[in-house]
Design an enzyme around this catalytic site. Structure first.
Site, PDB file in Angstrom:
ATOM      1  N   SER A 100       0.788  -1.240   0.000  1.00  0.00           N
ATOM      2  CA  SER A 100       0.000   0.000   0.000  1.00  0.00           C
ATOM      3  C   SER A 100       0.824   1.297   0.000  1.00  0.00           C
ATOM      4  CB  SER A 100      -0.903   0.009   1.246  1.00  0.00           C
ATOM      5  OG  SER A 100      -0.109   0.162   2.416  1.00  0.00           O
ATOM      6  N   THR A 160       1.304  -9.017  -5.247  1.00  0.00           N
ATOM      7  CA  THR A 160       0.126  -8.998  -4.368  1.00  0.00           C
ATOM      8  C   THR A 160      -1.053  -8.289  -5.032  1.00  0.00           C
ATOM      9  OG1 THR A 160       1.345  -9.238  -2.315  1.00  0.00           O
ATOM     10  CG2 THR A 160      -0.771  -8.067  -2.189  1.00  0.00           C
ATOM     11  N   ASP A 208      -8.349   6.292  -4.533  1.00  0.00           N
ATOM     12  CA  ASP A 208      -8.555   7.414  -5.458  1.00  0.00           C
ATOM     13  C   ASP A 208      -7.321   7.676  -6.326  1.00  0.00           C
ATOM     14  OD1 ASP A 208      -6.893   8.475  -3.477  1.00  0.00           O
ATOM     15  OD2 ASP A 208      -8.176  10.187  -3.013  1.00  0.00           O
ATOM     16  N   TYR A 263       2.713   1.799  -7.246  1.00  0.00           N
ATOM     17  CA  TYR A 263       1.587   1.397  -6.381  1.00  0.00           C
ATOM     18  C   TYR A 263       0.247   1.650  -7.071  1.00  0.00           C
ATOM     19  CZ  TYR A 263      -2.152   2.114  -3.002  1.00  0.00           C
ATOM     20  OH  TYR A 263      -3.368   2.091  -2.367  1.00  0.00           O
ATOM     21  N   LYS A 274      -2.821  -0.882  -8.444  1.00  0.00           N
ATOM     22  CA  LYS A 274      -4.216  -0.818  -7.959  1.00  0.00           C
ATOM     23  C   LYS A 274      -5.160  -0.595  -9.149  1.00  0.00           C
ATOM     24  CE  LYS A 274      -5.641  -1.012  -4.326  1.00  0.00           C
ATOM     25  NZ  LYS A 274      -6.048  -2.168  -3.470  1.00  0.00           N
ATOM     26  N   ASN A 276      -6.987   7.696   4.361  1.00  0.00           N
ATOM     27  CA  ASN A 276      -7.555   7.372   5.683  1.00  0.00           C
ATOM     28  C   ASN A 276      -6.608   7.781   6.806  1.00  0.00           C
ATOM     29  OD1 ASN A 276      -9.634   4.434   5.464  1.00  0.00           O
ATOM     30  ND2 ASN A 276      -9.120   5.814   3.790  1.00  0.00           N
ATOM     31  N   ARG A 308      -4.278  16.218   0.259  1.00  0.00           N
ATOM     32  CA  ARG A 308      -4.917  14.913   0.400  1.00  0.00           C
ATOM     33  C   ARG A 308      -6.295  15.136   0.998  1.00  0.00           C
ATOM     34  NH1 ARG A 308      -1.468  14.271  -2.634  1.00  0.00           N
ATOM     35  NH2 ARG A 308       0.149  12.651  -2.755  1.00  0.00           N
TER      36      ARG A 308
HETATM   37  P1  NAD Z   1      -1.621  -1.749   4.955  1.00  0.00           P
HETATM   38  O1  NAD Z   1      -0.324  -1.774   4.234  1.00  0.00           O
HETATM   39  O2  NAD Z   1      -1.701  -1.105   6.291  1.00  0.00           O
HETATM   40  O3  NAD Z   1      -2.163  -3.246   5.138  1.00  0.00           O
HETATM   41  C1  NAD Z   1      -2.067  -4.197   4.124  1.00  0.00           C
HETATM   42  C2  NAD Z   1      -2.311  -5.566   4.746  1.00  0.00           C
HETATM   43  O4  NAD Z   1      -2.295  -6.544   3.691  1.00  0.00           O
HETATM   44  C3  NAD Z   1      -1.218  -5.988   5.751  1.00  0.00           C
HETATM   45  O5  NAD Z   1      -1.811  -6.540   6.908  1.00  0.00           O
HETATM   46  C4  NAD Z   1      -0.406  -7.033   4.997  1.00  0.00           C
HETATM   47  O6  NAD Z   1       0.185  -8.015   5.856  1.00  0.00           O
HETATM   48  C5  NAD Z   1      -1.469  -7.643   4.099  1.00  0.00           C
HETATM   49  N1  NAD Z   1      -0.905  -8.260   2.892  1.00  0.00           N
HETATM   50  C6  NAD Z   1       0.001  -7.714   2.032  1.00  0.00           C
HETATM   51  N2  NAD Z   1       0.297  -8.595   1.052  1.00  0.00           N
HETATM   52  C7  NAD Z   1      -0.468  -9.708   1.282  1.00  0.00           C
HETATM   53  C8  NAD Z   1      -0.629 -10.935   0.611  1.00  0.00           C
HETATM   54  N3  NAD Z   1       0.067 -11.226  -0.511  1.00  0.00           N
HETATM   55  N4  NAD Z   1      -1.487 -11.851   1.116  1.00  0.00           N
HETATM   56  C9  NAD Z   1      -2.183 -11.585   2.252  1.00  0.00           C
HETATM   57  N5  NAD Z   1      -2.066 -10.423   2.940  1.00  0.00           N
HETATM   58  C10 NAD Z   1      -1.221  -9.500   2.452  1.00  0.00           C
HETATM   59  O7  NAD Z   1      -2.661  -1.102   3.937  1.00  0.00           O
HETATM   60  P2  NAD Z   1      -3.922  -0.164   4.231  1.00  0.00           P
HETATM   61  O8  NAD Z   1      -3.489   1.239   4.263  1.00  0.00           O
HETATM   62  O9  NAD Z   1      -4.684  -0.738   5.336  1.00  0.00           O
HETATM   63  O10 NAD Z   1      -4.737  -0.381   2.864  1.00  0.00           O
HETATM   64  C11 NAD Z   1      -5.648  -1.459   2.735  1.00  0.00           C
HETATM   65  C12 NAD Z   1      -6.331  -1.390   1.385  1.00  0.00           C
HETATM   66  O11 NAD Z   1      -7.022  -0.160   1.273  1.00  0.00           O
HETATM   67  C13 NAD Z   1      -5.365  -1.439   0.202  1.00  0.00           C
HETATM   68  O12 NAD Z   1      -5.956  -2.210  -0.824  1.00  0.00           O
HETATM   69  C14 NAD Z   1      -5.222   0.008  -0.222  1.00  0.00           C
HETATM   70  O13 NAD Z   1      -4.933   0.110  -1.585  1.00  0.00           O
HETATM   71  C15 NAD Z   1      -6.591   0.524   0.093  1.00  0.00           C
HETATM   72  N6  NAD Z   1      -6.692   1.964   0.399  1.00  0.00           N
HETATM   73  C16 NAD Z   1      -5.910   2.511   1.364  1.00  0.00           C
HETATM   74  C17 NAD Z   1      -6.068   3.861   1.693  1.00  0.00           C
HETATM   75  C18 NAD Z   1      -5.246   4.513   2.800  1.00  0.00           C
HETATM   76  O14 NAD Z   1      -5.375   5.708   3.016  1.00  0.00           O
HETATM   77  N7  NAD Z   1      -4.410   3.796   3.524  1.00  0.00           N
HETATM   78  C19 NAD Z   1      -7.007   4.641   0.995  1.00  0.00           C
HETATM   79  C20 NAD Z   1      -7.776   4.040  -0.007  1.00  0.00           C
HETATM   80  C21 NAD Z   1      -7.615   2.698  -0.284  1.00  0.00           C
HETATM   81  O1  DAU Z   2      -5.272   8.387  -1.512  1.00  0.00           O
HETATM   82  C1  DAU Z   2      -5.308   7.094  -0.992  1.00  0.00           C
HETATM   83  C2  DAU Z   2      -3.900   6.611  -0.714  1.00  0.00           C
HETATM   84  O2  DAU Z   2      -3.460   7.297   0.441  1.00  0.00           O
HETATM   85  C3  DAU Z   2      -3.816   5.103  -0.507  1.00  0.00           C
HETATM   86  O3  DAU Z   2      -4.141   4.450  -1.715  1.00  0.00           O
HETATM   87  C4  DAU Z   2      -2.412   4.682  -0.069  1.00  0.00           C
HETATM   88  O4  DAU Z   2      -2.391   3.299   0.224  1.00  0.00           O
HETATM   89  C5  DAU Z   2      -2.047   5.473   1.160  1.00  0.00           C
HETATM   90  O5  DAU Z   2      -0.710   5.162   1.553  1.00  0.00           O
HETATM   91  C6  DAU Z   2      -2.167   6.972   0.883  1.00  0.00           C
HETATM   92  O6  DAU Z   2      -1.194   7.368  -0.109  1.00  0.00           O
HETATM   93  P1  DAU Z   2      -0.337   8.728   0.045  1.00  0.00           P
HETATM   94  O7  DAU Z   2       0.890   8.579  -0.753  1.00  0.00           O
HETATM   95  O8  DAU Z   2      -1.190   9.914  -0.174  1.00  0.00           O
HETATM   96  O9  DAU Z   2      -0.024   8.648   1.655  1.00  0.00           O
HETATM   97  P2  DAU Z   2       1.280   8.935   2.523  1.00  0.00           P
HETATM   98  O10 DAU Z   2       0.849   8.799   3.946  1.00  0.00           O
HETATM   99  O11 DAU Z   2       2.448   8.152   2.082  1.00  0.00           O
HETATM  100  O12 DAU Z   2       1.569  10.461   2.223  1.00  0.00           O
HETATM  101  C7  DAU Z   2       0.567  11.469   2.380  1.00  0.00           C
HETATM  102  C8  DAU Z   2       1.142  12.795   1.903  1.00  0.00           C
HETATM  103  O13 DAU Z   2       2.163  13.208   2.820  1.00  0.00           O
HETATM  104  C9  DAU Z   2       1.805  12.705   0.550  1.00  0.00           C
HETATM  105  O14 DAU Z   2       1.573  13.940  -0.143  1.00  0.00           O
HETATM  106  C10 DAU Z   2       3.289  12.568   0.864  1.00  0.00           C
HETATM  107  C11 DAU Z   2       3.423  13.367   2.147  1.00  0.00           C
HETATM  108  N1  DAU Z   2       4.462  12.923   3.116  1.00  0.00           N
HETATM  109  C12 DAU Z   2       4.525  11.601   3.444  1.00  0.00           C
HETATM  110  C13 DAU Z   2       5.418  11.169   4.394  1.00  0.00           C
HETATM  111  C14 DAU Z   2       5.532   9.689   4.756  1.00  0.00           C
HETATM  112  C15 DAU Z   2       5.263  13.877   3.740  1.00  0.00           C
HETATM  113  O15 DAU Z   2       5.195  15.088   3.456  1.00  0.00           O
HETATM  114  N2  DAU Z   2       6.151  13.447   4.695  1.00  0.00           N
HETATM  115  C16 DAU Z   2       6.276  12.142   5.048  1.00  0.00           C
HETATM  116  O16 DAU Z   2       7.085  11.807   5.942  1.00  0.00           O
END
Ligand code: NAD
Ligand code: DAU
Length: 332
Positions: A82, A97, A122, A148, A152, A178, A212
Site C-alpha cells: 500500500s 500482491t 482514489d 503502487y 491498484k 484514511n 490529500r
Molecule cells: P496496509 O499496508 O496497512 O495493510 C495491508 C495488509 O495486507 C497488511 O496486513 C499485509 O500483511 C497484508 N498483505 C500484504 N500482502 C499480502 C498478501 N500477498 N497476502 C495476504 N495479505 C497481504 O494497507 P492499508 O493502508 O490498510 O490499505 C488497505 C487497502 O485499502 C489497500 O488495498 C489500499 O490500496 C486501500 N486503500 C488505502 C487507503 C489509505 O489511506 N491507507 C485509501 C484508499 C484505499
Molecule cells: O489516496 C489514498 C492513498 O493514500 C492510498 O491508496 C495509499 O495506500 C495510502 O498510503 C495513501 O497514499 P499517500 O501517498 O497519499 O499517503 P502517505 O501517507 O504516504 O503520504 C501522504 C502525503 O504526505 C503525501 O503527499 C506525501 C506526504 N508525506 C509523506 C510522508 C511519509 C510527507 O510530506 N512526509 C512524510 O514523511
C-alpha cells in the site's frame, strides 16, 4: 448474519474494518493476512474468538484462496502492498500482491460464485491541479502515477473484466486518504505523531503544498458495509468525506495539538512523481446508497488519533527505528 472473508485484515484499514464489523453487525469474519511488515496480529487483539478467525497466508496462494473463499459468503478484499514510497524503491511485491493476488481471489470467487468487494484507492485517477474546481468522480479516466497506484488500477480493471466476462458479483470502491488508529508509522500522519513523541522533527516532503482528502477509517468501514449491503453489482463507488487539506497545514495542526511551535519541522527531499492533489466527489454513494460520514471534525479526529499513538507505543515502537532508517537513506 454472514461469513466474511477479509483479506489484509491485520493491516491498517482492514483491522479497523474487522473491529467495526464486530461492533456493528452479527457477521463472522475470517481474516486472511500474510503478515508482511505492514500486518500486525496485535491490531486484532481483544476481538471475540467466536466471531473472528485469523489465518496467516498469501492471497496469491491458489489452494488457500480457493478454500477460504468457498467457506465465505462474501469476500472483502483489502490486502495490498500500500505504500507509494516503497513502490518507488521495489515495485515487484506490488505486482505480486496487487495484481496476481487479486487475480487469484477473483478466480476463487468465480469458481464458487461468491460476492466480492474490491477495496481500491482514489490514486487510480492520477492527480488534480490545486485550483481545479473538478473533483474525482466514478467517470474520471484512470491515470495512475506510481507503481503502487498503477497496480491498484490494474487490479480494478481485472475486477471489471471478471464481472463482465464471467459474471462475478463484484463491486469496487475507491477511497481517499484514511487516518485513525493502527496505521503503520511509515505513513504521513503516524510518522509525524510518533516523531514528535520520540523527539524527532516531523518531515515534510518538498514545499508541502500537496493536498490529500482525509477520511476517518471508521467512515471508510461504514461505506464499505453500505456498498456490500446495497451496492449494485458491477458498479464503482467513490468514498470521501470532503476533507481536503494540504500537508503543511496537517503537520502544523499536529504540532499545535502536541504542544510544539508551528515551524518545528524539516523540509526533506520530495517524493519522485509526487501527486499534487486528490479530491473525491462522493455524491453517488450518498444519494444512491444513503451513506454519510460520521467524522466531520478533522481536528477532533486527529486529536483522538494522537491520543491513540500516545497510549499504544508498544504497538508502533517495534517498527519505528527501521522505518526511519529506510527514510534516512532517501534523504527523507
Ligand atoms: P496496509 O499496508 O496497512 O495493510 C495491508 C495488509 O495486507 C497488511 O496486513 C499485509 O500483511 C497484508 N498483505 C500484504 N500482502 C499480502 C498478501 N500477498 N497476502 C495476504 N495479505 C497481504 O494497507 P492499508 O493502508 O490498510 O490499505 C488497505 C487497502 O485499502 C489497500 O488495498 C489500499 O490500496 C486501500 N486503500 C488505502 C487507503 C489509505 O489511506 N491507507 C485509501 C484508499 C484505499
Ligand atoms: O489516496 C489514498 C492513498 O493514500 C492510498 O491508496 C495509499 O495506500 C495510502 O498510503 C495513501 O497514499 P499517500 O501517498 O497519499 O499517503 P502517505 O501517507 O504516504 O503520504 C501522504 C502525503 O504526505 C503525501 O503527499 C506525501 C506526504 N508525506 C509523506 C510522508 C511519509 C510527507 O510530506 N512526509 C512524510 O514523511
Amino acid at each position: 448474519m454472514a461469513n466474511l472473508l477479509v483479506t489484509g485484515g491485520a493491516g491498517f484499514i482492514g483491522s479497523n474494518f474487522v473491529h467495526y464489523v464486530v461492533q456493528h453487525t452479527d457477521d463472522h469474519v475470517t481474516v486472511l493476512d500474510k503478515l508482511t511488515y505492514a500486518g500486525n496480529r496485535e491490531s486484532l487483539a481483544g476481538l471475540p474468538v467466536d466471531r473472528v478467525r485469523f489465518v496467516q497466508g498469501d492471497i496469491a496462494d491458489p489452494s488457500l484462496a480457493d478454500r477460504l473463499v468457498s467457506e465465505a459468503d462474501a469476500v472483502v478484499h483489502y490486502a495490498a502492498e500500500s505504500h507509494n514510497d516503497n513502490s518507488l524503491h521495489d515495485p515487484r511485491p506490488f505486482l505480486d500482491t496487487n495484481i496476481i493476488g487479486t487475480y487469484t481471489l477473483l478466480e476463487a470467487a468465480r469458481r464458487h460464485d461468491r460476492r466480492f468487494h474490491h477495496v481500491s484507492t482514489d490514486e487510480v485517477y492520477g492527480d488534480l491541479e490545486l485550483d481545479d474546481p473538478k473533483r474525482f468522480t466514478e467517470s474520471t479516466p484512470y491515470n495512475p502515477s506510481s507503481p503502487y497506484s498503477s497496480t491498484k488500477a490494474g487490479s480494478d480493471l481485472l475486477v471489471r473484466a471478471w464481472v463482465r466476462s464471467f459474471g462475478v458479483r463484484a463491486t469496487i470502491s475507491n477511497c481517499s486518504n484514511n487516518y485513525g488508529p493502527y496505521q503503520h508509522v511509515e505513513k504521513f500522519i503516524p510518522r509525524q505523531i510518533t516523531n514528535v513523541i520520540r523527539g524527532i522533527r516531523p518531515k515534510l516532503y518538498g514545499r508541502g503544498e500537496n493536498v490529500r482528502d482525509w477520511i476517518h477509517a471508521d467512515d471508510h468501514s461504514s461505506a464499505v458495509l453500505t456498498i456490500l449491503d446495497k451496492g449494485e453489482i458491477g458498479e464503482t463507488y467513490l468514498i470521501g468525506a470532503d476533507g481536503e487539506k494540504n500537508n503543511k497545514d496537517v503537520i502544523e495542526l499536529i504540532l499545535e495539538l502536541m504542544g510544539l511551535p508551528a515551524g518545528a519541522y524539516d523540509h526533506v527531499t520530495d517524493r519522485a512523481g509526487h501527486d499534487l492533489r486528490y479530491a473525491i466527489d462522493s455524491s453517488r454513494l450518498r444519494t444512491e446508497l444513503g451513506w454519510a460520514p460520521s467524522f466531520q471534525d478533522f481536528r477532533a479526529g486527529l486529536a483522538s488519533t494522537i491520543e491513540w499513538y500516545r497510549a499504544n507505543e508498544g504497538w508502533w515502537s517495534p517498527a519505528k527505528d527501521a522505518t526511519e532508517a529506510f527514510y534516512a537513506t532517501k534523504g527523507q
